[in-house]
Write a protein that holds these residues in place. Structure first.
Motif: not given
Lengths: 310, 356
Positions: A18, A256-257, A259-260, A281
């Motif tokens: 992330g 981003s978090m 997404n990861s 996300p």
């Protein structure tokens, strides 16, 4: 399988990914924040990033020096910014449309240069992870925060710096006043044009670095249209963050978090269809945006060209 | 204000032109072709005079979604056309033009129509997303032959050829090799969207792994995009954190993943085009598509006056799919023998691949 999500390796993996994924968003969004706070919406971020990514990659590949690559990306970004400033400040062009024009220009130009100068996908040795002494030895935290490449650190240091400039300096005051009430600022002797030129060029430079962070630090390749919409998400994150650097940081990290997290959900074989996982996300970002939309208002003069009334 | 408006228009127009330059190839050839259709009515007598030497070159136009140098799907078609051109004796005998980067289906449809109206012998729509456009366009040009892939669907139209790849076959071979070479017993897969060619390849790969060593775990990640290099790269990092020491992936965005595999020293298995050049130390083998195998059949049929209605498939047996080993990777003789036995088994039908 769900319980595996909470194992230490996975949590560290999610957080470290992330942090990395948020890097290009941070450069681009902080740059865009400066522009928007001074009243200029730049939708050409994606194009600036693509040209920056290509310039950085090509220069790093031919000279073997990564810093020359970053410098090239900054120069290319600055030139794109200069052009954008001329069109929007001097010619009073409609900002949204001209931004899209600049995006298409960057998309086509980076592709054209790639075809003519390289012709095939190549790789370059990018910035290696830079372990911060002592801090990188802290279990967990060290792995997540202090074992990244230098452009990642730069992105996070940029946030407090941007906050300081915008809120604690005369320059920041000028930027904000130009974005809120350009007529008043003008009557007090602040050059609206000069401030906007500065913020748009700064935005271009940072977008260029955002591109470089992809092509010579995180991915180490260049491919046509490699940013694939990232620059537009960066613009959205500025709204999401309420035009404040810390808000932008929060938005970039959230996006981003998640997404990861969805990458790990698939890897661990948790039975959620991949299409749903990939949507997560975006859906979450929209939900948070809707929930917090009335919190802050946009700079009053955003998208409004300034014309002095004589 | 008016001046600004037109300057703005100019900039937008200029950038669009540039965007087009970057992706579209020179589509030469003038409007002459439009007048060709009426000739058809009187075709019979014309045929008789055809044999004499100065034959017209066979003209092919291709529309493809990504770039011709994407080291994946589009490049596989471009390379095949280049090989045919060499074989047939250069541009005098075989001429081809292309439009690349046509990820917008509307643009692709316009390009297909333009090529058709310019009288190309064969117009190839290289992307399953172009199907419905082609279904509309093909009936308007009954004298032109179209090819569409990857699919088995010709819409029952007499001037559409369909072509597809049995990508599960090469996937299976790659899976056998990966399961043999992996020491951590964890393998990662980076896919684009769970459909078509990508899904076939990934399913074949999983079947190959399971047949070789059922204890090896295959983690699959579809990132939901054919172009997001950053997410593909992060997906690879995720696989590595989850313990993978061998990886594969399909579509053009995997270049990001290959870079991460190289950094971590994990093995890579390629597909669609030969990906060895990108990371010579870790690419073990690539399944390469040789579309020329089916294209040559189409050309032969078109020369006979047969414009479509047939669907083709490339596979290991007909040589349309070739497993290319990377000479710079030191593959053990045992593993290579196993891979070759697998290829032979699939080709002669002794190995059957069961897909989920």
């Amino acid at each position: 399988m769900i319980s595996e999500l909470f194992s230490v390796t996975v949590l560290i993996g999610i957080l470290a990914s992330g942090i990395r994924l948020a890097t290009p968003y941070l450069y681009a969004s902080i740059g865009e924040t400066f522009g928007q706070r001074s009243g200029v919406l730049n939708l050409g971020v994606e194009g600036q990033m693509l040209l920056g990514a290509f310039a950085a990659f090509f220069v790093a590949l031919t000279t073997g020096n990564l810093w020359f690559g970053v410098l090239a990306a900054m120069i290319v970004g600055a030139l794109m910014g200069l052009l954008m400033a001329f069109v929007t400040v001097n010619l009073h062009a409609q900002q949204g449309i001209s931004g899209i024009g600049f995006y298409l220009f960057g998309l086509g130009m980076s592709d054209l240069l790639f075809q003519k100068l390289m012709g095939t996908v190549e790789t370059v040795k990018g910035f290696p992870p830079l372990k911060i002494p002592f801090l990188s030895n802290i279990p967990g935290v060290g792995e997540i925060f202090f074992n990244q490449n230098i452009l990642v650190y730069g992105a996070y240091l940029l946030v407090p710096a941007a906050w300081f400039v915008l809120n604690k300096t005369t320059l920041g005051l000028k930027i904000r006043s130009v974005g809120e009430n350009p007529d008043a600022a003008d009557s007090l002797g602040v050059s609206v044009a000069r401030v906007r030129y500065f913020t748009i060029i700064l935005g271009g430079v940072l977008s260029g670095i955002a591109g470089a962070s992809l092509s010579i630090a995180l991915l180490n390749v260049f491919q046509q249209n490699m940013t694939s919409g990232l620059g537009f998400i960066a613009v959205a994150l500025v709204y999401f963050g309420g035009w404040r650097p810390w808000g932008v940081l929060g938005g970039a990290l959230l996006f981003s978090m998640v997404n990861s997290l969805q990458l790990w959900i698939q890897v661990l074989g948790i039975p959620i269809p991949s299409d749903i996982a990939v949507m997560m996300p975006y859906v979450l970002t929209i939900l948070v945006l809707v929930a917090t939309v009335s919190r802050v208002r946009a700079p009053t003069a955003l998208t409004r060209p300034f014309e002095r009334e004589d | 204000m008016k001046k600004f408006a037109w300057l703005l228009t100019l900039i937008v127009a200029l950038s669009m032109v540039l965007a087009a330059c970057g992706t579209a190839a020179p589509a030469t050839e003038a409007p002459v072709a439009a007048t060709e259709a009426p000739v058809a009515a009187t075709e019979a007598p014309v045929v008789a005079t055809e044999p004499p030497v100065p034959a017209e070159p066979f003209r092919v136009a291709v529309v493809m979604p990504s770039a011709i140098n994407d080291l994946a799907f589009s490049q596989s078609m471009y390379d095949a056309l280049v090989r045919i051109q060499e074989e047939m004796g250069g541009p005098e005998a075989f001429e081809f033009v292309y439009s690349e980067g046509m990820f917008v289906v509307d643009d692709a449809a316009a390009a297909i129509r333009d090529y058709a109206s310019q009288g190309y012998n064969l117009v190839i729509a290289h992307g399953s997303q172009y199907g419905s456009s082609l279904q509309e366009i093909a009936p308007d040009f009954p004298e032109t032959s179209f090819a569409w892939g990857t699919t088995a669907e010709t819409f029952g139209l007499p001037n559409i050829f369909a072509y597809e790849a049995a990508s599960q076959e090469g996937g299976y071979v790659n899976g056998v090799l990966a399961a043999t070479l992996s020491t951590s017993k964890v393998i990662g897969v980076v896919g684009p969207i769970e459909v078509g060619d990508a899904k076939l390849y990934v399913d074949g790969f999983k079947a190959g792994v399971a047949a070789t060593n059922p204890e090896v775990q295959v983690n699959v990640n579809y990132i939901g995009s054919f172009s997001d290099v950053a997410l593909a790269s992060e997906a690879a990092t995720t696989h590595i954190s989850a313990g993978a020491d061998a990886m594969t992936g399909t579509a053009q965005m995997v270049v990001g993943a290959i870079g991460k595999a190289e950094e971590a020293g994990a093995l890579w298995f390629g597909t669609q085009s030969n990906q060895s050049s990108l990371a010579p130390s870790i690419v073990v083998a690539s399944q390469v598509y040789h579309w020329e195998v089916v294209l040559k059949e189409m050309i032969a049929m078109i020369n006979e006056g047969e414009l479509g209605g047939v669907s083709f498939r490339i596979d290991l047996e007909n040589g349309g799919e070739v497993i290319e080993f990377n000479p710079e990777y030191a593959l053990s003789d045992d593993a290579k023998a196993l891979a070759e036995a697998t290829i032979k088994g699939i080709a002669d039908g002794t190995i059957t691949i069961t897909l989920p």
